[in-house]
Design an enzyme around this catalytic site. Structure first.
Site, PDB file in Angstrom:
ATOM      1  N   ASN A 158      -3.775   1.879  10.648  1.00  0.00           N
ATOM      2  CA  ASN A 158      -4.504   2.355   9.470  1.00  0.00           C
ATOM      3  C   ASN A 158      -4.938   1.074   8.760  1.00  0.00           C
ATOM      4  OD1 ASN A 158      -5.523   3.599   7.216  1.00  0.00           O
ATOM      5  ND2 ASN A 158      -3.521   4.069   6.322  1.00  0.00           N
ATOM      6  N   PRO A 159      -6.069   0.511   9.195  1.00  0.00           N
ATOM      7  CA  PRO A 159      -6.442  -0.832   8.718  1.00  0.00           C
ATOM      8  C   PRO A 159      -7.162  -0.752   7.367  1.00  0.00           C
ATOM      9  CG  PRO A 159      -8.100  -0.010  10.219  1.00  0.00           C
ATOM     10  CD  PRO A 159      -7.062   1.077  10.105  1.00  0.00           C
TER      11      PRO A 159
ATOM     12  N   PHE B  36       0.843  -1.194   0.000  1.00  0.00           N
ATOM     13  CA  PHE B  36       0.000   0.000   0.000  1.00  0.00           C
ATOM     14  C   PHE B  36       0.885   1.253   0.000  1.00  0.00           C
ATOM     15  CE2 PHE B  36      -2.472   3.240   2.299  1.00  0.00           C
ATOM     16  CZ  PHE B  36      -3.699   3.162   1.656  1.00  0.00           C
TER      17      PHE B  36
HETATM   18  C1  LIG Z   1      -4.573   0.707   4.448  1.00  0.00           C
HETATM   19  S1  LIG Z   1      -3.096  -0.257   4.508  1.00  0.00           S
HETATM   20  C2  LIG Z   1      -2.100   0.768   5.587  1.00  0.00           C
HETATM   21  C3  LIG Z   1      -0.617   0.505   5.507  1.00  0.00           C
HETATM   22  C4  LIG Z   1       0.226   1.486   6.352  1.00  0.00           C
HETATM   23  N1  LIG Z   1      -0.077   1.366   7.763  1.00  0.00           N
HETATM   24  C5  LIG Z   1       0.005   2.904   5.904  1.00  0.00           C
HETATM   25  O1  LIG Z   1      -0.655   3.668   6.619  1.00  0.00           O
HETATM   26  O2  LIG Z   1       0.480   3.261   4.821  1.00  0.00           O
HETATM   27  C6  LIG Z   1      -3.592  -1.613   5.567  1.00  0.00           C
HETATM   28  C7  LIG Z   1      -2.501  -2.649   5.811  1.00  0.00           C
HETATM   29  O3  LIG Z   1      -3.011  -3.646   6.713  1.00  0.00           O
HETATM   30  C8  LIG Z   1      -2.618  -4.938   6.241  1.00  0.00           C
HETATM   31  N2  LIG Z   1      -3.604  -5.892   6.774  1.00  0.00           N
HETATM   32  C9  LIG Z   1      -4.847  -6.163   6.319  1.00  0.00           C
HETATM   33  N3  LIG Z   1      -5.468  -7.053   7.111  1.00  0.00           N
HETATM   34  C10 LIG Z   1      -4.599  -7.352   8.092  1.00  0.00           C
HETATM   35  C11 LIG Z   1      -4.650  -8.202   9.228  1.00  0.00           C
HETATM   36  N4  LIG Z   1      -5.742  -8.922   9.516  1.00  0.00           N
HETATM   37  N5  LIG Z   1      -3.579  -8.263  10.032  1.00  0.00           N
HETATM   38  C12 LIG Z   1      -2.456  -7.542   9.767  1.00  0.00           C
HETATM   39  N6  LIG Z   1      -2.339  -6.730   8.699  1.00  0.00           N
HETATM   40  C13 LIG Z   1      -3.402  -6.621   7.877  1.00  0.00           C
HETATM   41  C14 LIG Z   1      -2.642  -4.800   4.746  1.00  0.00           C
HETATM   42  O4  LIG Z   1      -1.887  -5.825   4.121  1.00  0.00           O
HETATM   43  C15 LIG Z   1      -2.053  -3.406   4.572  1.00  0.00           C
HETATM   44  O5  LIG Z   1      -0.663  -3.427   4.512  1.00  0.00           O
END
Ligand SMILES: C[S@@+](CC[C@H](N)C(=O)[O-])C[C@H]1O[C@@H](n2cnc3c(N)ncnc32)[C@H](O)[C@@H]1O
Length: 266
Positions: A173-174, A71
């Site tokens: 930031n999910p 991302f």
């Molecule tokens: C919207 S992106 C945000 C990435 C980063 N924190 C940023 O703000 O640029 C959400 C991230 O959460 C990860 N993700 C999604 N579901 C997850 C889970 N159940 N556990 C851990 N990571 C997860 C995704 O792969 C992605 O990298």
């Protein structure tokens, strides 16, 4: 394109390996660089994200490597990283956990701007975590406090069990886009699906992460969660309904749009 001129200038600067401001002083562009520039402009015109073409994204004081599989960090997320830093200001060796770290933007900024912070960055996507690890290694080599990178699921009841009740700040930031929402092609075609989709109301992952945060945080520890423009009411309501948190508050971004929710572990 929202900003064609800026994008074109940044692509030319990347091809010539000069800061964008230096373009004004150039006398000429060599033919091979002009060819590479034209190819990049064509890719950008087909909606490949600018940061995938330059290979990096600016986030607060950092330049992070990004590309297919991770991302691209957004400028508005700089605010929640700043909120984390405000919460831990003046604290010696605070514990911070960044759930869904992607490129490592929030986790690595906290480590860079609060030396000594004990930061754990959790990411579920094996492709994305390669980028996290690369960026973490670059920052550690540059002298920042090293960040622990962990592959794991933020909704897993067994995640980071050894830290239960000890964490000062949990930040995330999910993925929060409601299923079926229409997204720009740059996002839909190039950000990883796991980074985007959050179930029917966009809050499926958030519900799981609340259980993890309630378990990890010490009493009085803080939780911050970024959300979509439309979730400024629904996300605080889900946090309140969970029952483990008080002082639930929503915060706008610089454009005045609802952007992230914070709460204290009761
Ligand atoms: C919207 S992106 C945000 C990435 C980063 N924190 C940023 O703000 O640029 C959400 C991230 O959460 C990860 N993700 C999604 N579901 C997850 C889970 N159940 N556990 C851990 N990571 C997860 C995704 O792969 C992605 O990298």
């Amino acid at each position: 394109m929202e900003s064609p001129r800026v994008d074109a200038e940044l692509l030319l600067a990347a091809v010539l390996a000069v800061p964008r401001g230096r373009l004004l002083t150039l006398d000429a562009v060599p033919a091979d660089a002009a060819d590479r520039f034209a190819a990049l402009v064509a890719e950008r015109a087909s909606r490949v994200p600018l940061q995938h073409l330059t290979g990096s994204a600016a986030f607060r004081f950092l330049e992070l490597s990004v590309g297919p599989g991770v991302f691209v960090p957004r400028p508005e997320t700089e605010l929640i990283a700043g909120w984390v830093l405000d919460r831990i200001a003046g604290t010696d060796r605070p514990r911070v956990v960044d759930l869904g770290t992607g490129s490592g933007a929030i986790a690595l900024s906290v480590a860079a701007e609060h030396p000594g912070a004990r930061v754990v960055a959790v990411e579920a996507d094996p492709g994305a975590v390669e980028w996290t690890r690369h960026n973490a290694a670059v920052r550690a080599a540059a002298g920042d406090t090293p960040v622990e990178v962990l592959i794991g699921d933020m909704t897993d009841p067994g995640l980071l069990r050894d830290l239960d009740g000890t964490v000062d700040v949990v930040v995330s930031n999910p993925p929060y886009v409601p299923d079926g929402a229409r997204l720009p092609r740059e996002v839909a075609d190039h950000d990883p699906p796991l980074a985007l989709w959050g179930g029917p109301d966009g809050l499926d992952v958030v519900r799981g992460l609340l259980r993890t945060a309630a378990r990890l945080l010490r009493p009085g520890g803080w939780l911050g969660i970024e959300h979509a423009d439309q979730q400024g009411g629904s996300l605080p309501a889900v946090v309140r309904a969970h029952g483990a948190f008080d002082e639930v508050e929503d915060h706008p971004d610089l454009a005045g749009r609802p952007r992230f929710t914070t709460a204290r572990r009761a």
